[in-house]
Design an enzyme around this catalytic site. Structure first.
Site, PDB file in Angstrom:
ATOM      1  N   ARG A  91       4.504 -10.221  32.667  1.00 43.94           N
ATOM      2  CA  ARG A  91       4.663  -9.657  31.313  1.00 43.94           C
ATOM      3  C   ARG A  91       4.586 -10.730  30.224  1.00 43.94           C
ATOM      4  NH1 ARG A  91       3.761  -6.327  34.372  1.00 43.94           N
ATOM      5  NH2 ARG A  91       4.899  -4.402  34.812  1.00 43.94           N
ATOM      6  N   GLU A 130      11.801  -6.786  27.602  1.00 39.24           N
ATOM      7  CA  GLU A 130      10.356  -6.574  27.730  1.00 39.24           C
ATOM      8  C   GLU A 130       9.800  -6.014  26.423  1.00 39.24           C
ATOM      9  OE1 GLU A 130       7.317  -3.804  30.341  1.00 39.24           O
ATOM     10  OE2 GLU A 130       8.956  -4.820  31.373  1.00 39.24           O
ATOM     11  N   SER A 185       9.508   0.666  29.008  1.00 37.97           N
ATOM     12  CA  SER A 185      10.434  -0.169  29.778  1.00 37.97           C
ATOM     13  C   SER A 185      11.076  -1.209  28.871  1.00 37.97           C
ATOM     14  CB  SER A 185       9.695  -0.874  30.917  1.00 37.97           C
ATOM     15  OG  SER A 185       9.229   0.061  31.865  1.00 37.97           O
TER      16      SER A 185
END
Length: 299
Positions: free
Chosen positions: A172, A291, A221
């Site tokens: 990520r 995130e 998320s």
């Protein structure tokens, strides 16, 4: 937010105090100091080249993984036009997508062309640009698994094409420079049967519908999965499922999602996320990493 920024010439549109909460998925947050929609890559390149280097630039797609703080975003927020959302099939099972193209559009184009390997993009509700920037992933695959190269307009206005190896991808995360705008990405697939590809996309869609609060005001998320475990499991074990601050709530359906139940502020959503991080740390000793990207000025 009063603006003293002098904008250079732009063929596209610019709006002082342009609203961001209208399209960010949480439907919260303050305005951009300037919201800019360039007409083309050349327009964006010329604009950034002439813009005072001290002015911060933030590219934003559809805001599906973003908290815009209530005080708004200083500097210039860039949104790409529809002309930079095209998706084209190329020889050798390749798909070329504009930075503004939605992941589902890329996956669908690949399916129709019998190109397999891009199905997971069906499960990422953002643009190609955002997905490339954060090495977005789902269902066991990541952007770095399919990306060949990316075309960027850097903060100084230069247009460069970088191979995937240059992006420094980790989980990520990429090393795309701050203020750079992803305007195009080239993806590599493999030969596949359109019916089988479509079935996998349908499976992904059904799994998302069953497990995630897709019809809510959310940001996707919230926290990265720590090595060897899932963020939602840690959040659940810490007793955070359904936890609320004002109208901000930890989803009861999938507790790595935060929700705006109606009138939450960005401050409440971010405070709820920090409360979750603290409770998880106290319970399991794991420090969750955000995130969701959080931008702008708190009030």
């Amino acid at each position: 937010m009063s603006s003293a920024i002098e904008l250079p010439r732009l063929e596209g549109q610019s709006e002082r105090g342009g609203g961001l909460a209208d399209f960010v998925w949480f439907r919260t947050g303050g305005p951009a100091e300037w919201l800019v929609r360039p007409a083309s890559v050349d327009d964006l390149s010329d604009f950034l080249h002439r813009l005072d280097p001290a002015v911060p630039v933030l590219p934003v797609g559809v805001g599906s993984n973003l908290i815009v703080r209530d005080g708004g975003v200083p500097g210039v927020v860039v949104r790409l036009p529809k002309s930079l959302a095209s998706v084209k099939v190329e020889a050798g099972q390749r798909i070329r997508a504009g930075g503004g193209a939605m992941g589902i559009t890329v996956a669908t184009k690949a399916r129709d062309a019998g190109i397999a390997g891009l199905e997971f993009l069906r499960g990422i509700p953002g643009t190609a640009g955002g997905t490339v920037r954060m090495n977005g992933g789902a269902y066991g695959r990541e952007t770095r698994d399919i990306l060949v190269e990316v075309t960027l307009v850097l903060r100084n206005g230069s247009v460069e094409t970088w191979p995937v190896e240059r992006l420094g991808y980790t989980y990520r995360h990429s090393e795309i420079p701050e203020g750079a705008v992803v305007v195009e990405a080239l993806f590599q697939g493999e030969p596949g049967d359109p019916a089988a590809i479509g079935a996998e996309m349908d499976r992904i869609a059904a799994e998302r519908e069953a497990s995630q609060p897709l019809r809510s005001r959310t940001g996707g998320s919230t926290f990265k999965n720590p090595p060897g475990t899932k963020a939602w499991q840690l959040i659940d074990a810490a007793g955070c499922r359904g936890l609320r601050i004002g109208d901000a709530q930890v989803s009861e359906k999938h507790c790595n999602f935060l929700l705006n139940l109606g009138n939450a502020t960005s401050g409440e959503i971010e405070a709820l996320g920090e409360e979750v991080r603290q409770r998880v740390l106290d319970h399991s000793g794991v420090r969750l990493e955000w995130e969701i990207q959080r931008v702008g000025v708190a009030q």
